[in-house]
Design a protein around this motif. Structure first.
Motif, PDB file in Angstrom:
ATOM      1  N   UNK A 221       0.826  -1.198   0.000  1.00 37.58           N
ATOM      2  CA  UNK A 221       0.000   0.000   0.000  1.00 37.58           C
ATOM      3  C   UNK A 221       0.864   1.253   0.000  1.00 37.58           C
ATOM      4  N   UNK A 222       0.548   2.170  -0.913  1.00 37.07           N
ATOM      5  CA  UNK A 222       1.249   3.451  -1.005  1.00 37.07           C
ATOM      6  C   UNK A 222       0.375   4.574  -0.464  1.00 37.07           C
ATOM      7  N   UNK A 223      -0.899   4.566  -0.835  1.00 38.49           N
ATOM      8  CA  UNK A 223      -1.836   5.563  -0.332  1.00 38.49           C
ATOM      9  C   UNK A 223      -3.237   4.983  -0.321  1.00 38.49           C
ATOM     10  N   UNK A 224      -4.042   5.472   0.603  1.00 34.54           N
ATOM     11  CA  UNK A 224      -5.393   4.954   0.785  1.00 34.54           C
ATOM     12  C   UNK A 224      -6.405   6.094   0.740  1.00 34.54           C
ATOM     13  N   UNK A 225      -7.406   5.944  -0.137  1.00 39.59           N
ATOM     14  CA  UNK A 225      -8.508   6.907  -0.240  1.00 39.59           C
ATOM     15  C   UNK A 225      -8.010   8.339  -0.409  1.00 39.59           C
TER      16      UNK A 225
END
Length: 241
Positions: A221-225
């Motif tokens: 995961x790099x960025x969420x939402x």
């Protein structure tokens, strides 16, 4: 490389159902005035604007950050989102891939409860309202519908195919918040109860981006939402709760 190079999951732009449900909740009423099928719900004016903003943002990105392959839910609101994104980018001289439609990327199927507000369910199907409260959102299976485990099984199959067919490429998925949740459940090995806490803190906003990048044979995961393209602010930090 045995996975895609990047996986970006986009929730569709705001839909007319999103607006109608929020309005009914705010007024404390059951009815929302919607008719027809969930699959045919289209974008609201704001949803079209959000997709336009995403298209403009993508047009400013370097070529090696734009998608090489796009796969999309068959639902109208998702297809409209990518069409508007691509058309906006094209108007700025940037060509984005056409979307491949994958029926496995539909929203969570609610069966007999499709497009019903909580108050409508309580009035029309009181036993189901009790079952939902007892089982919880993720484990509950509406009549003729799916649990989140069913959604995750569909998404797992899509991810397997993407990793096989598009290894080493930048892939975008245009779908629904349920698909984002299922992907995080699978890729981050997070229980649904943990995801419930995460989403309560960081909602999966319309046209938000959840991005993974290949690292050591897996997708991290790099960025969420993230909503930088909508607000001009900072990216949402990855949440590993």
């Amino acid at each position: 490389m045995d996975t895609v190079a990047q996986l970006t999951i986009v929730r569709h732009g705001q839909s007319t159902a999103n607006v109608a449900f929020a309005d009914a909740h705010a007024r404390g009423v059951a009815e929302h005035g919607l008719t027809g099928r969930d699959a045919d719900v289209d974008l609201s004016p704001l949803g079209r604007h959000q997709a336009t903003q995403l298209g403009r943002w993508l047009a400013t990105r370097p070529a090696d950050e734009r998608p090489e392959h796009v796969v999309c839910s068959p639902y109208l609101r998702a297809r409209q989102t990518w069409t508007r994104v691509a058309d906006t980018a094209a108007s700025l001289g940037v060509t984005l891939p056409p979307a491949e439609i994958d029926d496995r990327l539909v929203d969570r199927l609610m069966g007999d409860l499709e497009l019903l507000t909580p108050l409508m369910i309580a009035e029309r199907f009181p036993a189901e309202a009790h079952r939902l409260a007892a089982n919880g959102l993720y484990a509950y299976q509406p009549p003729g519908g799916e649990t989140f485990d069913h959604v995750a099984a569909r998404v797992r199959a899509v991810l397997t195919d993407l990793n096989t067919r598009h290894a080493g490429r930048r892939v975008w998925v245009v779908a629904h918040d349920a698909v984002v949740i299922a992907a995080r459940h699978l890729l981050d090995e997070l229980p649904f109860v943990d995801l419930d806490t995460i989403v309560a803190t960081t909602p999966i906003a319309n046209t938000s981006l959840t991005r993974y990048a290949h690292a050591d044979g897996r997708l991290d995961l790099v960025e969420f939402a993230a909503t930088t393209h909508l607000t001009g602010g900072h990216h949402t930090a990855p949440s590993r709760q």
